[in-house]
Motif scaffolding. Structure first.
Motif, short mmCIF file in Angstrom:
data_model
loop_
_atom_site.label_atom_id
_atom_site.label_comp_id
_atom_site.label_asym_id
_atom_site.label_seq_id
_atom_site.Cartn_x
_atom_site.Cartn_y
_atom_site.Cartn_z
N GLU A 36 -8.59 -6.99 7.11
CA GLU A 36 -9.48 -7.14 5.97
C GLU A 36 -9.22 -8.49 5.30
O GLU A 36 -10.14 -9.19 4.88
N HIS A 55 -8.09 8.45 12.06
CA HIS A 55 -9.28 7.84 12.66
C HIS A 55 -10.48 8.79 12.64
O HIS A 55 -11.61 8.35 12.55
N PRO A 102 -8.50 -0.37 1.59
CA PRO A 102 -7.75 -0.53 2.84
C PRO A 102 -6.28 -0.11 2.70
O PRO A 102 -5.62 -0.47 1.75
N GLY A 103 -5.85 0.66 3.68
CA GLY A 103 -4.46 1.10 3.71
C GLY A 103 -4.18 2.27 2.80
O GLY A 103 -3.08 2.82 2.81
N GLU A 147 5.19 -6.75 9.35
CA GLU A 147 5.05 -5.48 10.02
C GLU A 147 3.56 -5.27 10.28
O GLU A 147 2.77 -5.33 9.35
N GLU A 149 0.81 -1.20 0.00
CA GLU A 149 0.00 0.00 0.00
C GLU A 149 0.85 1.26 0.00
O GLU A 149 0.47 2.27 -0.57
N ASP A 180 -5.48 -2.55 9.36
CA ASP A 180 -6.69 -2.70 8.53
C ASP A 180 -6.48 -3.62 7.33
O ASP A 180 -7.34 -4.42 7.00
N VAL A 181 -5.30 -3.52 6.71
CA VAL A 181 -5.05 -4.34 5.53
C VAL A 181 -5.02 -5.81 5.91
O VAL A 181 -5.62 -6.66 5.24
N ARG A 183 0.89 -2.66 11.19
CA ARG A 183 0.74 -1.20 11.31
C ARG A 183 -0.64 -0.90 11.86
O ARG A 183 -1.61 -0.80 11.11
N ARG A 229 5.24 -13.93 3.74
CA ARG A 229 5.46 -12.62 4.34
C ARG A 229 5.11 -12.64 5.83
O ARG A 229 5.85 -12.13 6.66
N ARG A 232 -12.09 8.25 9.35
CA ARG A 232 -12.84 6.98 9.25
C ARG A 232 -14.20 7.10 9.92
O ARG A 232 -15.19 6.59 9.42
N ASP A 261 -3.78 0.99 13.81
CA ASP A 261 -4.40 2.29 14.06
C ASP A 261 -5.85 2.00 14.47
O ASP A 261 -6.27 0.85 14.47
N TRP A 262 -6.62 3.05 14.80
CA TRP A 262 -8.00 2.85 15.28
C TRP A 262 -8.98 2.83 14.13
O TRP A 262 -9.05 3.78 13.36
#
Lengths: 241, 342
Positions: free
Chosen positions: B225, A202, A229-230, B178, A94, B221-222, B180, B172, A205, B182-183
């Motif tokens: 998902e 956030h 996403p991302g 990694e 991403e 999120d990635v 990453r 991977r 979002r 977040d909210w």
């Protein structure tokens, strides 16, 4: 597919891609869609062609032999803000996409790609390049059965009028301006809150969730306000095909 | 030291030979636990202390030298023999462990190889076969046959892409990904996954129940998902058209529980524990895949310190439950309220 030949009869596309097979597939497909094609296999050759030919759109691979394809985006954006650039990339990460988008690319298509998706993105990018806005004279933008009244700052869905808050309106406005294209979190935060708030994703979002409740029949299965996403968001109008 | 304390305490009560045993015990412990040097040192110190503290005419070295030397050499012998034995046993067990490790990674490699060779070569064979047939037989094929072959190439290429993506993703994840965080509103992540399946859902009704006031969760999120994409992908692959799917979320304390359940046939009985293993494939019924989807889900959920479990409902249907910690205290959103600047 039939309408293309009439709406964008002879747009010239510059394809910057080092893989000969991919070039061949695109030359055949885009040629069949009546686009005129120019090809380049490196960043240097690509930039030379950009200046020599002044194409209507650039389809750009990021992994080029002489330099990163993002160099093309930087170079082009220094003198032309409107020339549409569509990134074609095998990079799944991403961060690479965000870098390309924030550098000024209009959108991206992942390799491997279905030709239908590529053509849809191309049409959107070209339309944006020629700045055709799709809201009508009264400033009403239609998303399926949903109408967005830009002058009154409200949404009309299921016969009901819902007022949009200032931030919701700004976000929706930005998404409409880039209809059917991806808009990064950074770009949206900048539009709605200004350049000092680009880290507080956030907030964004939570606003998007609120917007979906006003626009979507089933907010948990959005038709229009799609998440990438991302990366960011995409307003899908359903009119790009 | 401990031996001496015990021996001194007991010296009036038991015989001298038994007291010597206490020191032998000390040497034994040192031999087994701490190796040769410690054992020899323990023997020398032990014998000296034994003669100094325990042998009559207390607190002096006026004992006969011969008995002192004999005890000392006996102790040293014990120390050397035991440490030698311990070393040999250790070496043996190390060898066994190395061999086991080699076998595990060997069988890992083998199953990866067999999954890769089967799941990559099969679609490749179909693509190559169809393409060469089009090249060589073009004149003898009718329009419908040509379209069929071309359709096959497209479908197989798409399948190949999925397999390769899954294998890369798993690699991977295993090489230390990694995360990453977040909210995020869970609703948005579930929605992003579902919108990838519009046509593939093929009329299967999907209902999502996520309370509108559910707390934000701190996740990547990635990656998260991807969990829902894999679960819905399995649902699409293994259930008949028209089968309903339901996704519910709720909060208990600091945990978000997510239930994904369908009204299909459920998992093959007895396989629930193995479902999350890499390369495990349930009843395939001709459906292809590398057996990585749920393994990827587990790796991602674990990376978020959560759990994922699967079971078949008594009335049939697959149920997957994910427990995810909220991951801290969600950010204060009051700043969000649009004040007078509007």
């Amino acid at each position: 597919m039939t309408s293309q030949a009439t709406t964008e009869p002879r747009a010239e596309i510059l394809l910057i891609e080092d893989d000969a097979e991919i070039r061949r597939v695109l030359r055949t497909t885009l040629g069949a869609e009546c686009y005129r094609m120019r090809e380049a296999a490196s960043v240097a050759e690509g930039l030379q062609q950009v200046h020599a030919r002044q194409p209507d759109l650039i389809v750009l691979d990021l992994g080029l032999p002489d330099a990163d394809g993002i160099e093309v985006i930087h170079a082009v954006r220094r003198w032309n803000r409107n020339l549409p650039i569509l990134v074609l990339s095998v990079r799944a990460h991403e961060r690479d996409k965000i870098l390309a988008l924030d550098a000024g690319a209009d959108d991206f298509v992942n390799k491997p790609f279905a030709v239908g998706e590529l053509l849809a993105r191309l049409r959107v990018a070209i339309r944006r390049g020629t700045s055709v806005h799709r809201e009508n004279a009264e400033g009403i933008f239609h998303l399926g059965d949903v109408a967005i009244d830009l002058s009154k700052r409200c949404v009309i869905a299921n016969g009901q009028e819902t007022h949009l808050t200032r931030i919701e309106f700004k976000l929706l406005q930005a998404l409409i301006r880039h209809a059917d294209q991806v808009v990064t979190h950074g770009q949206l935060l900048n539009e709605a809150w200004g350049p000092n708030h680009t880290e507080q994703t956030h907030y964004l979002r939570v606003y998007m969730v609120q917007l979906r409740r006003k626009l979507e029949t089933d907010p948990a299965r959005p038709r229009y306000l799609r998440t990438e996403p991302g990366i960011g968001y995409r307003l899908v109008t359903g009119q790009s095909d | 030291m401990l031996c001496t304390l015990v021996a001194v305490a007991l010296r009036s009560k038991i015989e001298l030979t038994s007291l010597a045993m206490i020191y032998i015990f000390g040497v034994l412990v040192a031999s087994v636990r701490y190796g040769r040097t410690a054992a020899v040192l323990n023997a020398v110190l032990g014998v000296t202390a034994f003669f100094y503290f325990c042998v009559p005419v207390h607190d002096s070295f006026v004992m006969e030298d011969s008995s002192y030397l004999m005890t000392l050499s006996a102790m040293l012998a014990v120390a050397l023999v035991i440490t030698g034995l311990v070393d040999r046993v250790r070496a043996q067990s190390n060898k066994v462990r190395d061999a086991e490790l080699r076998i595990t990674s060997e069988s890992m490699k083998n199953s990866l190889l067999s999954a890769v060779s089967h799941d990559i070569k099969t679609p490749l064979a179909a693509i190559y076969g169809a393409a060469t047939s089009l090249l060589e037989e073009e004149d003898r094929l009718d329009r419908a046959q040509v379209r069929g072959l071309i359709g096959g190439i497209a479908a197989e290429a798409e399948r190949l892409n999925r397999v390769v993506t899954n294998i890369l993703e798993m690699t991977r994840l295993e090489s230390g990904m990694e995360v990453r965080k977040d909210w995020y509103p869970l609703e948005e992540i579930v929605g992003a996954a579902l919108s990838r399946f519009e046509s593939a859902l093929n009329g299967r009704p999907v209902t999502v129940h996520i309370p509108s006031d559910l707390s934000l969760v701190c996740v990547d999120d990635v990656l998260l998902e991807q969990v829902f994409v894999n679960l819905v992908d399995n649902f699409v692959k293994y259930t008949d058209a028209g089968t309903p799917l339901r996704i519910d979320a709720s909060r208990t304390g600091e945990t978000i529980s997510i239930i994904v359940q369908d009204k299909g046939e459920g998992f093959p009985s007895g396989s629930e524990d193995r479902l999350f293993e890499k390369f495990f494939r349930g009843q395939t019924g001709g459906i292809r895949g590398a057996g990585l989807g749920l393994a990827i889900c587990r790796a991602i959920v674990n990376a978020h310190h959560g759990t994922i479990k699967a079971r078949t409902m008594p009335e049939g249907g697959a149920l997957l439950s994910i427990e995810l910690p909220i991951g801290g205290s969600p950010p204060d959103l009051t700043e969000l309220t649009e004040g007078s600047t509007a």
